[in-house]
Design an enzyme around this catalytic site. Structure first.
Site, PDB file in Angstrom:
ATOM      1  N   ASN A  89       0.820  -1.222   0.000  1.00 15.30           N
ATOM      2  CA  ASN A  89       0.000   0.000   0.000  1.00 15.30           C
ATOM      3  C   ASN A  89       0.852   1.268   0.000  1.00 15.30           C
ATOM      4  O   ASN A  89       0.335   2.363   0.211  1.00 15.30           O
ATOM      5  CB  ASN A  89      -0.953  -0.002   1.208  1.00 15.30           C
ATOM      6  CG  ASN A  89      -0.203   0.063   2.536  1.00 15.30           C
ATOM      7  OD1 ASN A  89       1.023   0.098   2.574  1.00 15.30           O
ATOM      8  ND2 ASN A  89      -0.943   0.079   3.641  1.00 15.30           N
ATOM      9  N   GLU A  93       1.461   4.322   7.397  1.00 19.17           N
ATOM     10  CA  GLU A  93       0.400   3.911   6.488  1.00 19.17           C
ATOM     11  C   GLU A  93      -0.101   5.116   5.685  1.00 19.17           C
ATOM     12  O   GLU A  93       0.156   6.268   6.060  1.00 19.17           O
ATOM     13  CB  GLU A  93      -0.750   3.302   7.302  1.00 19.17           C
ATOM     14  CG  GLU A  93      -0.367   2.083   8.141  1.00 19.17           C
ATOM     15  CD  GLU A  93      -0.201   0.803   7.312  1.00 19.17           C
ATOM     16  OE1 GLU A  93       0.254   0.864   6.153  1.00 19.17           O
ATOM     17  OE2 GLU A  93      -0.522  -0.281   7.850  1.00 19.17           O
TER      18      GLU A  93
END
Ligand code: F6R
Length: 259
Positions: free
Chosen positions: A136, A143
Site C-alpha cells: 500500500n 500507512e
C-alpha cells in the site's frame, strides 16, 4: 532517485547486501536504520555470509530498527526484536548495546516513541536507512495518510498490512493493531536511503513511489524529497514503471552509470 532494476529477487538482494557491506567497510561506525519483513530475510542472509567471509563487520556500527508492534515484548516469537536477533544480530558481531528497537511492551508506548525519536537524534540521526515497501506504499509502518513530516509515534495498522503480516503469526487475529514506527520525517533525516522491493505485489506501490505524485496517499513518495535515495527493484516490481527506458539507459542492468 537512483533506480536500479535487477533481473530477479536474488540479484536485487545481492545488490542491496553488497551496498550495505561496502558502506560498513567505508564507514565502520555508521548508524544503520534497519527494516524487518520477508524482503529483508535474503539481505540479512547475505550480510551474514559477507561477515563470515570477512567482508562486513558490525563491530563499530549502531543500528535503529524502523518499528515494533505495540504489546509485544522483545522475547515474543513475533516481535521484531526476535526477528532481528534470529535473522542478523546473533550471527554477526553487532554489539548488543548498539542495536536499538522500540520496546513494544513499554508501559507508556507514546513516551517510548518519544524516547526512541530522541535516541535517534542523539546518535546523530541515521547514516544509511534500509527500507522495504508495503504493497500500500507504506515505509516503516507509516500507512497511507501519514504526515509526511511525522516523527516516531504510534500508528494504527491498516487491514491490508495486518493481512500481509498474518503469515508470521499463528492466527490472523493475533497481529497487533498498533505499532511504534519511525516517522516519515525521521526517515527523511537519514543521510542516505536504500529501498528494496521485489515481486509483482509491489509493482503498483513502486510506480506510485517513483513516478506518482508526492502524496500522503503513498507515503513512500515522500522519498522524492530526499537527496540521496537508491531504489533496488526486480523486474516484477518494476513492471508498472512508465519511464523504464530512462532507468535502463542510466543504469543498464542495474549497474552504476558510467560518466
Ligand atoms: C518492516 C517495515 C515494513 C516492511 C514492509 C514490507 O520493518 O517497516 O515497512 O518493510 O511492510 O514487508 P515485506 O518485506 O514483508 O513485504
Amino acid at each position: 532517485m537512483r533506480v536500479l532494476i535487477l533481473p530477479d529477487a536474488a540479484a536485487a538482494a545481492d545488490r542491496v547486501a553488497g551496498l550495505i557491506a561496502a558502506r560498513l567497510r567505508a564507514d565502520p561506525a555508521v548508524v544503520l536504520g534497519l527494516a524487518t519483513g520477508g524482503t529483508m530475510e535474503a539481505v540479512y542472509a547475505r550480510l551474514i555470509a559477507a561477515h563470515r567471509a570477512g567482508q562486513a563487520s558490525f563491530a563499530q556500527a549502531t543500528s535503529f530498527n524502523l518499528d515494533e508492534y505495540v504489546g509485544l515484548a522483545p522475547d515474543h516469537a513475533c516481535s521484531y526484536w526476535r526477528y532481528m536477533r534470529e535473522h542478523l544480530f546473533s550471527q554477526v558481531d553487532m554489539r548488543a548495546e548498539a542495536a536499538h528497537l522500540p520496546r513494544g511492551d513499554a508501559p507508556d508506548p507514546e513516551a517510548e516513541a518519544d524516547r526512541y525519536e530522541a535516541a535517534i537524534a542523539a546518535a546523530g540521526d541515521i547514516g544509511l536507512q534500509l527500507l522495504g515497501l508495503g504493497a500500500n506504499g507504506h515505509i516503516g509502518f507509516n500507512e497511507p495518510t501519514s504526515s509526511l513530516s511525522s516523527l516516531t509515534r504510534i500508528k494504527t495498522l491498516t487491514r491490508s498490512t495486518r493481512d500481509a503480516n498474518a503469515r508470521f503469526f499463528d492466527r490472523a487475529e493475533d497481529v497487533p493493531r498498533l505499532a511504534i514506527t519511525m516517522g516519515i520525517g525521521t526517515i527523511l533525516r537519514a543521510r542516505e536511503v536504500l529501498l528494496l522491493a521485489y515481486g509483482a505485489g509491489k509493482a503498483d506501490a513502486a510506480a506510485a513511489m517513483i513516478e506518482g505524485a508526492l502524496s500522503a496517499a503513498c507515503p513512500a513518495s515522500a522519498l522524492q524529497l530526499h537527496r540521496k535515495v537508491t531504489v533496488v527493484l526486480d523486474e516484477a516490481a518494476a513492471a508498472k514503471l512508465t519511464l523504464r527506458d530512462y532507468f535502463d539507459c542510466v543504469h543498464p542492468g542495474g549497474r552504476d552509470a558510467e560518466i
